[in-house]
Write a protein that holds these residues in place. Structure first.
Motif, PDB file in Angstrom:
ATOM      1  N   UNK A   1      -3.199 -12.872 -37.594  1.00  0.00           N
ATOM      2  CA  UNK A   1      -2.170 -13.910 -37.686  1.00  0.00           C
ATOM      3  C   UNK A   1      -0.928 -13.492 -36.914  1.00  0.00           C
ATOM      4  N   UNK A   2      -0.214 -14.482 -36.386  1.00  0.00           N
ATOM      5  CA  UNK A   2       0.972 -14.190 -35.586  1.00  0.00           C
ATOM      6  C   UNK A   2       1.948 -15.349 -35.684  1.00  0.00           C
ATOM      7  N   UNK A   3       3.173 -15.073 -35.287  1.00  0.00           N
ATOM      8  CA  UNK A   3       4.193 -16.119 -35.236  1.00  0.00           C
ATOM      9  C   UNK A   3       4.734 -16.177 -33.817  1.00  0.00           C
ATOM     10  N   UNK A   4       4.573 -17.302 -33.141  1.00  0.00           N
ATOM     11  CA  UNK A   4       5.072 -17.408 -31.773  1.00  0.00           C
ATOM     12  C   UNK A   4       3.994 -17.837 -30.798  1.00  0.00           C
ATOM     13  N   UNK A   5       4.384 -17.939 -29.528  1.00  0.00           N
ATOM     14  CA  UNK A   5       3.480 -18.386 -28.484  1.00  0.00           C
ATOM     15  C   UNK A   5       2.740 -17.207 -27.874  1.00  0.00           C
ATOM     16  N   UNK A   6       1.546 -17.483 -27.327  1.00  0.00           N
ATOM     17  CA  UNK A   6       0.671 -16.423 -26.863  1.00  0.00           C
ATOM     18  C   UNK A   6       1.213 -15.660 -25.655  1.00  0.00           C
ATOM     19  N   UNK A   7       2.109 -16.286 -24.888  1.00  0.00           N
ATOM     20  CA  UNK A   7       2.640 -15.623 -23.702  1.00  0.00           C
ATOM     21  C   UNK A   7       3.944 -14.873 -23.988  1.00  0.00           C
TER      22      UNK A   7
END
Length: 367
Positions: free
Chosen positions: A191-197
């Motif tokens: 899981x993550x918060x933010x955009x992939x780039x």
């Protein structure tokens, strides 16, 4: 006739082939136009880097130059998402960022361009990539002490790392014999918060079955950025986490068995077990506890000492027991008594024989 031709198999085969050939022609024409547009300029463009990997916050300088000034009006510059720049009277132009922090450069190509009057614009591509070391990498467990048989979770928290699309979380397990096992989780499995780039906060979890084999094992997690130009992909590692597993004792000795002891001899029964926390012990016979110790000693075995003895090893996780059957052996006593009686009889018989012989000898002499 035309209608029949329209519905014929030959017509549709010819039509599909024609469309395919036209498509290939258009693609090749586009590649040719792009090639002549960017790389076959009448005035060649030279850039300081064809591709560049930049660490977050570091300064960047990219220079584009031409060998001589064109005879006609021209513009030389950089086409970019941020800080575009151009000149009309120089043979070189530099794109600068005093500290690159704009993630917009990732996945977007920059161009050095030369525009001359009445000529097609000439371009030179540069691929710029931005990455960031994590602010921190921490590993934790949902409990400081595990209980055997439970499914436990290890959590790896990575702060401010990027780009997310190139991130891999690596788990390393080192057992008591220093054997290493490595598991990797690629982008999309955490899981993550933010955009992939961009740079993000990431949380990855690893499920581990708590067994006695996990007791004393050490785990670590690391952030890896798999970028072609990054020679060392590991950009952050957690401190090691030592695992403690509580499990019930397993008695290693003695085994369930029968022990024969000669009456009057000493009997020593030793009980040992493997468990965590370290086991406590007691020896007992049916209905009573004899000693709160791992060793039972009877200095002189008597007939009343014959019977069953149980050793129990226990801790907070559980217990294990083993039974030993003690038999008092009288065979040696019987053999000893018989031997003594036999020797006594032999001595008595031999004495009687000597006496008779002596008596007879003296009777003959007197006559």
């Amino acid at each position: 006739m035309l209608l029949s031709l329209f519905y014929s198999v030959e017509f549709w085969s010819w039509f599909r082939m024609t469309v395919c050939v036209l498509f290939i022609f258009v693609v090749m024409l586009g590649v040719y136009v792009e090639y002549t547009h960017t790389d076959s300029c009448s005035t060649p463009l030279t850039v300081s880097h064809d591709s560049l990997l930049v660490e977050y916050g570091e300064p960047v300088n990219l220079t584009c130059s031409i060998p001589t000034k064109p005879s006609s009006e021209y513009k030389l510059g950089w086409e970019a998402q941020i800080n575009p720049v151009e000149t009309e009277n120089e043979t070189s132009v530099t794109w600068r960022s005093p500290g690159l922090t704009e993630w917009e450069v990732n996945g977007r190509e920059m161009f050095c361009f030369l525009s001359e009057l009445n000529k097609e614009q000439c371009k030179k591509r540069v691929h710029l990539s931005l990455y960031r070391h994590p602010d921190s990498v921490k590993i934790s467990s949902e409990s400081s002490v595990w209980s055997e048989g439970q499914m436990m979770k290890l959590k790896c928290e990575i702060k401010n790392v990027g780009p997310l699309q190139n991130l891999t979380v690596q788990w390393t397990r080192v057992d008591q014999n220093k054997n290493r096992t490595v598991t990797e989780m690629s982008y999309g499995s955490f899981s993550s918060s933010g955009e992939e780039r961009k740079s993000v906060d990431v949380t990855a979890t690893l499920n581990v079955l708590a067994s006695r084999d996990e007791d004393g094992v050490q785990y670590q997690c690391a952030a890896l950025l798999k970028l072609e130009q990054l020679h060392q992909p590991q950009v952050g590692t957690s401190e090691p986490l030592n695992i403690t597993v509580h499990y019930k004792p397993t008695i290693t000795q003695p085994s369930n068995d029968t022990i024969s002891v000669i009456k009057g001899d000493e009997l020593v029964l030793n009980c040992s077990a493997h468990g965590n926390p370290s086991p406590q012990y007691y020896w007992g016979s049916p209905g009573k506890i004899i000693t709160h110790s791992s060793i039972l000693i009877i200095s002189s075995v008597q007939s009343e000492n014959q019977g069953q003895y149980n050793c129990t090893a226990y801790n907070d996780a559980g217990s294990d027991s083993v039974m030993v059957n003690v038999v008092v052996d009288y065979k040696l006593i019987i053999i000893t008594v018989c031997a003594v009686l036999g020797v006594g009889l032999l001595v008595t018989g031999f004495s009687f024989w000597l006496h008779e012989r002596y008596r007879r000898t003296h009777s003959v002499t007197i006559s």
